[in-house]
Design a protein around this motif. Structure first.
Motif, PDB file in Angstrom:
ATOM      1  N   LEU A   1       0.815  -1.214   0.000  1.00 30.66           N
ATOM      2  CA  LEU A   1       0.000   0.000   0.000  1.00 30.66           C
ATOM      3  C   LEU A   1       0.846   1.261   0.000  1.00 30.66           C
ATOM      4  CD1 LEU A   1      -2.850  -0.916   2.552  1.00 30.66           C
ATOM      5  CD2 LEU A   1      -3.042  -0.723   0.072  1.00 30.66           C
ATOM      6  N   LEU A   2       1.992   1.200   0.684  1.00 29.46           N
ATOM      7  CA  LEU A   2       2.858   2.381   0.795  1.00 29.46           C
ATOM      8  C   LEU A   2       3.850   2.508  -0.358  1.00 29.46           C
ATOM      9  CD1 LEU A   2       3.679   2.181   4.627  1.00 29.46           C
ATOM     10  CD2 LEU A   2       2.047   3.701   3.498  1.00 29.46           C
ATOM     11  N   GLU A   3       4.004   1.456  -1.134  1.00 30.46           N
ATOM     12  CA  GLU A   3       5.023   1.457  -2.181  1.00 30.46           C
ATOM     13  C   GLU A   3       4.856   2.578  -3.204  1.00 30.46           C
ATOM     14  OE1 GLU A   3       6.948  -1.602  -5.517  1.00 30.46           O
ATOM     15  OE2 GLU A   3       5.541  -2.319  -3.988  1.00 30.46           O
ATOM     16  N   PRO A   4       3.638   2.910  -3.695  1.00 28.61           N
ATOM     17  CA  PRO A   4       3.531   4.003  -4.679  1.00 28.61           C
ATOM     18  C   PRO A   4       4.027   5.346  -4.163  1.00 28.61           C
ATOM     19  CG  PRO A   4       1.531   2.675  -4.660  1.00 28.61           C
ATOM     20  CD  PRO A   4       2.354   2.246  -3.484  1.00 28.61           C
ATOM     21  N   TRP A   5       4.061   5.545  -2.821  1.00 27.92           N
ATOM     22  CA  TRP A   5       4.461   6.841  -2.265  1.00 27.92           C
ATOM     23  C   TRP A   5       5.849   6.793  -1.623  1.00 27.92           C
ATOM     24  CZ3 TRP A   5      -0.419   4.794  -2.004  1.00 27.92           C
ATOM     25  CH2 TRP A   5      -1.437   5.549  -2.595  1.00 27.92           C
ATOM     26  N   LEU A   6       6.212   5.694  -0.995  1.00 29.49           N
ATOM     27  CA  LEU A   6       7.476   5.619  -0.267  1.00 29.49           C
ATOM     28  C   LEU A   6       8.496   4.704  -0.920  1.00 29.49           C
ATOM     29  CD1 LEU A   6       6.119   5.448   3.409  1.00 29.49           C
ATOM     30  CD2 LEU A   6       6.791   7.462   2.085  1.00 29.49           C
ATOM     31  N   GLY A   7       8.092   4.014  -1.998  1.00 29.10           N
ATOM     32  CA  GLY A   7       9.004   3.105  -2.658  1.00 29.10           C
ATOM     33  C   GLY A   7       8.993   1.722  -2.030  1.00 29.10           C
ATOM     34  N   ALA A   8       9.773   0.836  -2.638  1.00 34.04           N
ATOM     35  CA  ALA A   8       9.803  -0.550  -2.162  1.00 34.04           C
ATOM     36  C   ALA A   8      10.723  -0.683  -0.950  1.00 34.04           C
ATOM     37  CB  ALA A   8      10.273  -1.477  -3.289  1.00 34.04           C
ATOM     38  N   GLY A   9      10.484  -1.761  -0.202  1.00 31.54           N
ATOM     39  CA  GLY A   9      11.336  -2.070   0.936  1.00 31.54           C
ATOM     40  C   GLY A   9      11.163  -1.143   2.115  1.00 31.54           C
ATOM     41  N   VAL A  10       9.943  -0.718   2.404  1.00 29.94           N
ATOM     42  CA  VAL A  10       9.698   0.174   3.538  1.00 29.94           C
ATOM     43  C   VAL A  10       9.862  -0.608   4.839  1.00 29.94           C
ATOM     44  CG1 VAL A  10       8.004   1.649   4.666  1.00 29.94           C
ATOM     45  CG2 VAL A  10       8.139   1.585   2.170  1.00 29.94           C
ATOM     46  N   ASP A  11      10.620  -0.023   5.762  1.00 27.69           N
ATOM     47  CA  ASP A  11      10.820  -0.647   7.071  1.00 27.69           C
ATOM     48  C   ASP A  11       9.728  -0.150   8.006  1.00 27.69           C
ATOM     49  OD1 ASP A  11      11.652  -1.884   9.331  1.00 27.69           O
ATOM     50  OD2 ASP A  11      13.657  -0.964   9.390  1.00 27.69           O
ATOM     51  N   LEU A  12       8.770  -1.016   8.299  1.00 28.82           N
ATOM     52  CA  LEU A  12       7.640  -0.605   9.120  1.00 28.82           C
ATOM     53  C   LEU A  12       8.030  -0.361  10.567  1.00 28.82           C
ATOM     54  CD1 LEU A  12       4.888  -3.033   7.751  1.00 28.82           C
ATOM     55  CD2 LEU A  12       5.342  -0.664   7.089  1.00 28.82           C
TER      56      LEU A  12
END
Length: 321
Positions: free
Chosen positions: A119-130
């Protein structure tokens, strides 16, 4: 007043009124073709195209809005915010237990970490560290539309059992979506009315021009006893055929435009560009209601054309009374 030579044969020695049946196809009042007729045909085709595009667009907007609101109203969301000193996953499990224990809930599932990253990939990019971001955990809940739950009671129990949880019933988004859809629909109807008014005015001016061109013939027919209904019917038939041809040309062009858009949408549905469009605007599909609206608009243009010419003829013939 002298009568035109080509119409003297309409009066016999007894000077009796002329019946409608005395005029055959060879006695057409309005010429079937001409520069003005061709110009009016293109005007009607353009007006019909604009009207059909407007009707089709409004139909697409209403159908999409109905689908969106139906999807939104069938789901609610619980957000569990991360708080200091609180185990977030334990809070999620507690919230799930409260939700599943509520009557009117058909299913409740917490989104996994990978689903949150997607869900966050379109805005924060791939591999987001939650772990480094204060991202709330989401619980997606499907409700029974026939027997919906008491959301007020559920909200109170959630706040009591899980202070970090908040219930979102999407009522704000539904209201905004309804306002936007209604505004666009009303704007489309207003544009349609303006287009139809312009069409009627064009037909009125064309009818007046045709009657002025054939004034001598119309005056002779009126003086020898031809009924006003007969004269009006001749003009009405002519403009009905012209309006139907022009409306059909504009309607077919609009039909082809919507068919092309539908085909292009199907071609790009599985591409990154199509995915981005769906993410921004949602899934917009052109259903058969838009094409049915185009067909009805063509008939409406033809009917308005015939009716406008008939009323104009009756008004013009009052000068002979």
């Amino acid at each position: 007043m002298a009568l035109p030579a080509e119409r003297e044969d309409l009066i016999d020695e007894t000077d009796h009124p002329v019946d409608d049946e005395d005029f055959g196809p060879a006695a057409a009042i309005v010429p079937a073709s001409g520069v003005s007729g061709r110009a009016l045909f293109f005007v009607l085709a353009i007006m019909s195209f604009l009207a059909c595009i407007t009707v089709g667009t409004v139909a697409v907007i209403v159908e999409a809005s109905t689908d969106w609101r139906s999807d939104i109203s069938g789901e609610i969301t619980v957000q569990v915010r991360p708080l200091d000193g609180v185990d977030t996953m334990e809070a999620v499990d507690t919230a799930l237990a409260v939700v599943r224990d509520t009557p009117g809930i058909t299913s409740a599932e917490a989104l996994s970490e990978q689903e949150l990253r997607d869900l966050l990939e379109p805005w924060l990019g791939a591999g987001v560290d939650l772990e480094e971001l204060p991202v709330p955990r989401l619980i997606v809940i499907e409700i029974d539309r026939g027997d919906p739950p008491d959301l007020g009671d559920l909200r109170v129990r959630l706040s009591r059992e899980v202070p970090a949880a908040s219930l979102d019933d999407h009522e704000l988004w539904q209201g905004r979506l309804a306002v936007m859809a209604n505004t666009l629909a009303i704007s489309g109807v207003a544009i349609l009315i303006l287009v139809l008014i312009a069409t009627v005015l064009s037909v009125v001016f064309a009818t007046r021009g045709a009657m002025a061109t054939n004034r001598d013939i119309v005056e002779v027919l009126h003086l020898v006893g031809a009924k006003e209904a007969f004269i009006a019917r001749e003009f009405e038939r002519h403009f009905l055929r012209l309006g139907f041809r022009g409306g059909l040309a504009g309607g077919l062009t609009a039909f082809a435009a919507f068919a092309a858009i539908r085909w292009m949408s199907a071609q790009f549905s599985a591409t990154p560009a199509g995915d981005q469009f769906d993410a921004l605007f949602g899934g917009i599909s052109i259903g058969w209601s838009a094409f049915a609206g185009i067909g009805l608009t063509v008939l409406l243009v033809a009917a308005l054309t015939a009716m406008s010419s008939r009323l104009t003829v009756f008004h013009f013939l009052k000068i002979f009374d």
